[in-house]
Write an enzyme that holds these catalytic residues in place. Sequence first.
Site, mmCIF file in Angstrom:
data_model
loop_
_atom_site.group_PDB
_atom_site.id
_atom_site.type_symbol
_atom_site.label_atom_id
_atom_site.label_comp_id
_atom_site.label_asym_id
_atom_site.label_seq_id
_atom_site.Cartn_x
_atom_site.Cartn_y
_atom_site.Cartn_z
ATOM 1 N N ALA A 1 63.959 23.292 44.932
ATOM 2 C CA ALA A 1 65.256 23.129 44.424
ATOM 3 C C ALA A 1 65.336 21.402 44.296
ATOM 4 O O ALA A 1 65.958 21.064 43.376
ATOM 5 C CB ALA A 1 65.955 23.589 45.399
ATOM 6 N N ASP B 1 63.617 20.326 41.159
ATOM 7 C CA ASP B 1 64.285 20.574 40.138
ATOM 8 C C ASP B 1 65.369 19.574 39.825
ATOM 9 O O ASP B 1 65.676 19.030 38.849
ATOM 10 C CB ASP B 1 65.075 21.962 40.241
ATOM 11 C CG ASP B 1 64.104 22.992 40.173
ATOM 12 O OD1 ASP B 1 62.886 22.844 39.486
ATOM 13 O OD2 ASP B 1 64.047 24.172 40.308
ATOM 14 N N GLU C 1 28.428 24.530 37.388
ATOM 15 C CA GLU C 1 29.794 24.676 37.252
ATOM 16 C C GLU C 1 30.178 26.116 36.915
ATOM 17 O O GLU C 1 29.476 26.603 36.343
ATOM 18 C CB GLU C 1 30.150 23.805 36.426
ATOM 19 C CG GLU C 1 29.971 22.082 36.592
ATOM 20 C CD GLU C 1 30.134 21.348 35.282
ATOM 21 O OE1 GLU C 1 30.529 22.027 34.138
ATOM 22 O OE2 GLU C 1 29.960 20.194 35.384
ATOM 23 N N LYS D 1 31.507 29.046 35.077
ATOM 24 C CA LYS D 1 31.931 28.954 33.494
ATOM 25 C C LYS D 1 33.110 29.876 33.736
ATOM 26 O O LYS D 1 33.088 30.897 33.578
ATOM 27 C CB LYS D 1 30.794 29.647 32.669
ATOM 28 C CG LYS D 1 31.063 29.573 31.330
ATOM 29 C CD LYS D 1 29.603 29.913 30.475
ATOM 30 C CE LYS D 1 29.852 29.779 29.064
ATOM 31 N NZ LYS D 1 30.753 30.603 28.403
ATOM 32 N N ASP E 1 36.274 31.517 32.073
ATOM 33 C CA ASP E 1 36.426 32.482 30.855
ATOM 34 C C ASP E 1 38.020 32.234 30.233
ATOM 35 O O ASP E 1 38.866 32.847 30.666
ATOM 36 C CB ASP E 1 36.443 34.010 31.173
ATOM 37 C CG ASP E 1 35.947 34.582 29.773
ATOM 38 O OD1 ASP E 1 35.756 34.046 28.680
ATOM 39 O OD2 ASP E 1 36.015 36.031 29.801
ATOM 40 N N ARG F 1 38.972 23.675 20.359
ATOM 41 C CA ARG F 1 37.785 23.642 19.890
ATOM 42 C C ARG F 1 37.736 23.701 18.443
ATOM 43 O O ARG F 1 36.895 23.117 17.527
ATOM 44 C CB ARG F 1 36.767 24.664 20.922
ATOM 45 C CG ARG F 1 35.350 24.278 20.444
ATOM 46 C CD ARG F 1 34.556 24.989 21.253
ATOM 47 N NE ARG F 1 32.924 24.946 21.112
ATOM 48 C CZ ARG F 1 32.345 26.245 20.043
ATOM 49 N NH1 ARG F 1 33.227 26.832 19.606
ATOM 50 N NH2 ARG F 1 31.194 25.671 19.921
ATOM 51 N N TYR G 1 35.620 19.798 32.678
ATOM 52 C CA TYR G 1 34.037 19.980 33.097
ATOM 53 C C TYR G 1 33.362 18.849 32.317
ATOM 54 O O TYR G 1 32.055 18.658 32.465
ATOM 55 C CB TYR G 1 33.538 21.139 32.808
ATOM 56 C CG TYR G 1 33.761 21.809 31.491
ATOM 57 C CD1 TYR G 1 33.176 21.323 30.272
ATOM 58 C CD2 TYR G 1 34.779 23.098 31.215
ATOM 59 C CE1 TYR G 1 33.609 21.637 28.957
ATOM 60 C CE2 TYR G 1 35.089 23.509 29.965
ATOM 61 C CZ TYR G 1 34.386 22.974 28.834
ATOM 62 O OH TYR G 1 34.606 23.176 27.612
ATOM 63 N N LYS H 1 24.428 33.791 32.447
ATOM 64 C CA LYS H 1 25.774 34.694 32.221
ATOM 65 C C LYS H 1 25.730 35.819 33.455
ATOM 66 O O LYS H 1 24.637 36.191 33.835
ATOM 67 C CB LYS H 1 25.717 35.405 30.899
ATOM 68 C CG LYS H 1 25.738 34.496 29.764
ATOM 69 C CD LYS H 1 27.262 33.669 29.676
ATOM 70 C CE LYS H 1 28.147 34.645 28.956
ATOM 71 N NZ LYS H 1 28.089 34.418 27.492
ATOM 72 N N CYS I 1 45.236 74.299 38.049
ATOM 73 C CA CYS I 1 44.132 73.653 38.549
ATOM 74 C C CYS I 1 42.978 74.074 38.392
ATOM 75 O O CYS I 1 42.597 75.245 38.316
ATOM 76 C CB CYS I 1 44.233 73.733 40.232
ATOM 77 S SG CYS I 1 42.823 73.287 41.036
ATOM 78 N N CYS J 1 41.029 76.172 41.375
ATOM 79 C CA CYS J 1 41.479 77.200 42.073
ATOM 80 C C CYS J 1 42.488 78.064 41.151
ATOM 81 O O CYS J 1 42.823 78.935 41.504
ATOM 82 C CB CYS J 1 42.084 77.003 43.356
ATOM 83 S SG CYS J 1 43.533 76.251 43.174
ATOM 84 N N CYS K 1 47.916 69.775 42.548
ATOM 85 C CA CYS K 1 47.575 71.262 42.821
ATOM 86 C C CYS K 1 48.170 72.035 43.708
ATOM 87 O O CYS K 1 48.348 71.303 44.728
ATOM 88 C CB CYS K 1 45.951 71.428 42.687
ATOM 89 S SG CYS K 1 45.604 73.231 43.486
ATOM 90 N N CYS L 1 43.048 76.169 47.649
ATOM 91 C CA CYS L 1 42.205 75.423 46.603
ATOM 92 C C CYS L 1 40.997 74.970 47.292
ATOM 93 O O CYS L 1 40.786 74.385 48.010
ATOM 94 C CB CYS L 1 43.034 74.222 46.003
ATOM 95 S SG CYS L 1 42.080 73.367 44.855
HETATM 96 S S1 IVH Z 1 29.990 22.438 28.797
HETATM 97 C C1 IVH Z 1 28.087 20.586 25.889
HETATM 98 N N1 IVH Z 1 30.879 23.657 31.086
HETATM 99 O O1 IVH Z 1 31.665 27.723 27.494
HETATM 100 C C2 IVH Z 1 28.352 21.246 26.811
HETATM 101 N N2 IVH Z 1 31.482 24.582 29.007
HETATM 102 O O2 IVH Z 1 29.451 28.053 25.426
HETATM 103 C C3 IVH Z 1 29.458 22.305 26.240
HETATM 104 N N3 IVH Z 1 32.833 26.567 29.274
HETATM 105 O O3 IVH Z 1 33.118 26.055 24.624
HETATM 106 C C4 IVH Z 1 30.339 23.028 27.317
HETATM 107 N N4 IVH Z 1 33.140 26.424 31.715
HETATM 108 O O4 IVH Z 1 34.670 26.742 26.688
HETATM 109 C C5 IVH Z 1 31.016 23.569 29.693
HETATM 110 N N5 IVH Z 1 31.855 24.193 33.314
HETATM 111 C C6 IVH Z 1 31.642 24.164 31.788
HETATM 112 C C7 IVH Z 1 32.323 25.550 31.052
HETATM 113 C C8 IVH Z 1 32.050 25.529 29.835
HETATM 114 C C9 IVH Z 1 33.468 27.256 30.562
HETATM 115 C C10 IVH Z 1 33.066 27.180 28.031
HETATM 116 C C11 IVH Z 1 33.464 26.295 27.045
HETATM 117 C C12 IVH Z 1 32.525 26.090 25.824
HETATM 118 C C13 IVH Z 1 31.698 27.403 26.199
HETATM 119 C C14 IVH Z 1 30.322 26.990 25.714
#
Ligand code: IVH
Length: 751
Positions: free
Chosen positions: A39, A42, A120, A122, A124, A143, A231, A321, A415, A418, A433, A439
């Site tokens: 609050a 705000d 790092e 990755k 999504d 991108r 990143y 991956k 059922c 049974c 059931c 049963c």
């Molecule tokens: S590095 C030149 N670091 O993955 C390096 N990408 O397949 C390019 N992504 O388009 C990306 N976490 O959307 C990098 N720690 C991370 C990432 C990351 C997610 C995604 C990003 C990129 C895609 C590449």
Amino acid sequence: MVSGSSKTDVAKRIDTLREEINRHNHLYHTQDSPEIPDAEYDKLFNELISLEEKNPELQTPDSPSLRVGGQPLDKFKKVTHRQAMLSLGNAFEEQDLLDFDKRLKDRLKAESDNLSYVAEPKLDGLAVSLTYQDGLFVQGATRGNGQVGEDITPNLRTIKSLPLKLKGAPDGLIEVRGEVFIDKPSFEAMNREQATREDKVFVNPRNAAAGSLRLLDSSITASRPLRIYIYSTGPIEVDEQLPDTHWGMLQWLKTMGLPINPESKQQKDIKACHQYYTSLLKRRDKLDYEIDGIVFKVDSLELQDTLGYVSRAPRWAIAHKFPAEEATTELLAVDFQIGRTGALTPVARLEPVFVGGAMVSNATLHNMDEVARKGIRIGDTVIVRRAGDVIPEVVSAVESKRPKNAQKITLPEVCPECGSKVIESDDVAVAKCSGGFVCIAQRKEGLKHFVSRRAMNIDGLGEKLVDQLMTKYIVTTPSDLYHLKREELLQLDLVGEKTADNLLAAIEQSKDTTLGRFLFALGIPEVGETTAEQLANHFKTVDALATADLDYFLPRGIEGIGKTRAEAMVALFATEKMPSEGAELTDWLSVNVPKIKPAEVKRILEKFPTAAQLQSLSATDLQGKGGSRVEGVGETMAALIVGFFNNKQNTREIKKLIDAGIHWPTSETTESAPSDDSLANSTFVITGKFADMSRDDIAAGLKAKGAKVTGSVSKNTTALICGEAAGSKLTKAESLGIEIIDEQGLQVLLA
Ligand code: IVH
């Protein structure tokens, strides 16, 4: 017109407000440690907005007021990236990672002595690039195709953890890249909200993030819970000596207030990288955001330069991956499985598909409400999800691929096991059931539960054996187990002499148990381990429990008196001397009980006319509606327990079990007073699987420190102790904002 001097005052106030708001934004969204209540925040924010509206010439591109979004756009402008936004090569197996490392070493030769990495998660989400000029956020872009993206600056400004002004940034250009995402708890909350407004719900956090970022109306984006982690860097043009490693760069960005994923870590070699991969894969479900793998990057920027690029990906980085948790396949048929309490669960039979690291050919559809909500039909191409140890589930149907002859999924009228009628009720999603004891499916599930490890713990009685025993009518109820003969067992498939003897020994051994385990084994609807334990502690004998009625569980004390006041009164009656009865007692209560109304005094004395009676009361006796004598047993559960013991079949079976020799220690020692009471006044709920401890051990450990352990999460829960593969309890705790403690945290708690 504002006069010159007051203008400077306004400008100064605006500056102070912006600084304060930025500081609180950072504390709240990046550090997770707010200093002021919402609050108050705000109030500062509204003051800034109103000052800027009155003085538009004082508006600046870094003002936090821009975070609420602005006028809708017609379309996005195109932005050509100063440096292409690349993608990454992939590794799927450990060998791919080792090959990657070897390629680098071959290429770098002598230089490879310096080869170390940064790992790092990755995320999504969506890749974006952010441009800062002289420390100010001036442009942000998607991108796109890697060369040209879209200008989504107003939308990015609404992301609270994205600094609009960098702290201590040198003059010049700094471009950074990162991933915009929505975390899992916010995603669920957001979808719930969308659903209540009958707006479109999103399939997954990634789609939700993408959709939110590409809205032409940034004021809607502002209401979406977007986050960002940076990143990497893009082009940087500043007069300053820059770090010579990727890790150093990340740390530098962090000092300027850019959010960096705290899970990112330096790794000395590729072996360490792989260990990081395995350990994060295990913790994947515990992270509050979705990740689809790990990115490994060469740490030395000089080596990155030497290695350069192939086509559209750097040679110096790779994405390892995780096995995909979702896959598409065909829904061939739907069967209905009957649970222990008769609940029908629709189960999808699928064209086998590899997902989450395993072949999956069956997946749950949960219940008919879910089937309807997701609009799934037989013949559909469906998305199947298998995350960690969680049972595979059908997430949704791909409607665009629906064949003409796709069939609706309907609940059977009887059922499938049974033939008894299936009953649907309006208030709960599950159809049941009605066969009950008739049963065989319910009985099989009941027997499996009875023998399970946390119940009677009869080892060696698996699914196949239970099936045979029941279909051959050798065993129809749990008590039959205790009269099994060796010859009967030897007739069965897969049972040799040794198996038979072991099983008989296990059955014999199971007779020596505890009342809590026995009550749990009975399979009283809704009564889990913890409640069973609580019932055992409270009632001490089966008879006492079996004769308790609803009024006993849920005493109706004095109307209008809540828990807090009831407790205060009990404490008062215990310590004060009061007149024994009559008008004097009436007066005494009116004077001494804080905030008591005359009508309440009357009601109390009608029910408990003497001081002696009042002094013998517990808070639950006094409390009006809502009190319960047994922790965690509310209205629904009390009715189920009373109903269970009112059923003659059940009480007869209990007698047979006890006559067969099942026994437990009949002592008051079940709960000895804890010597360490460091957790007194705390209430815990335990859920999920733990690597190093059983749930019993955990409960015992917590109780030994004076804590209470209950079976269901409520606002009174202090924390949820949460292992792997937790389900609805975790979701509920998250929605109530209750602390979640993992196995590591638990060890600290118990140490
Ligand atoms: S590095 C030149 N670091 O993955 C390096 N990408 O397949 C390019 N992504 O388009 C990306 N976490 O959307 C990098 N720690 C991370 C990432 C990351 C997610 C995604 C990003 C990129 C895609 C590449």
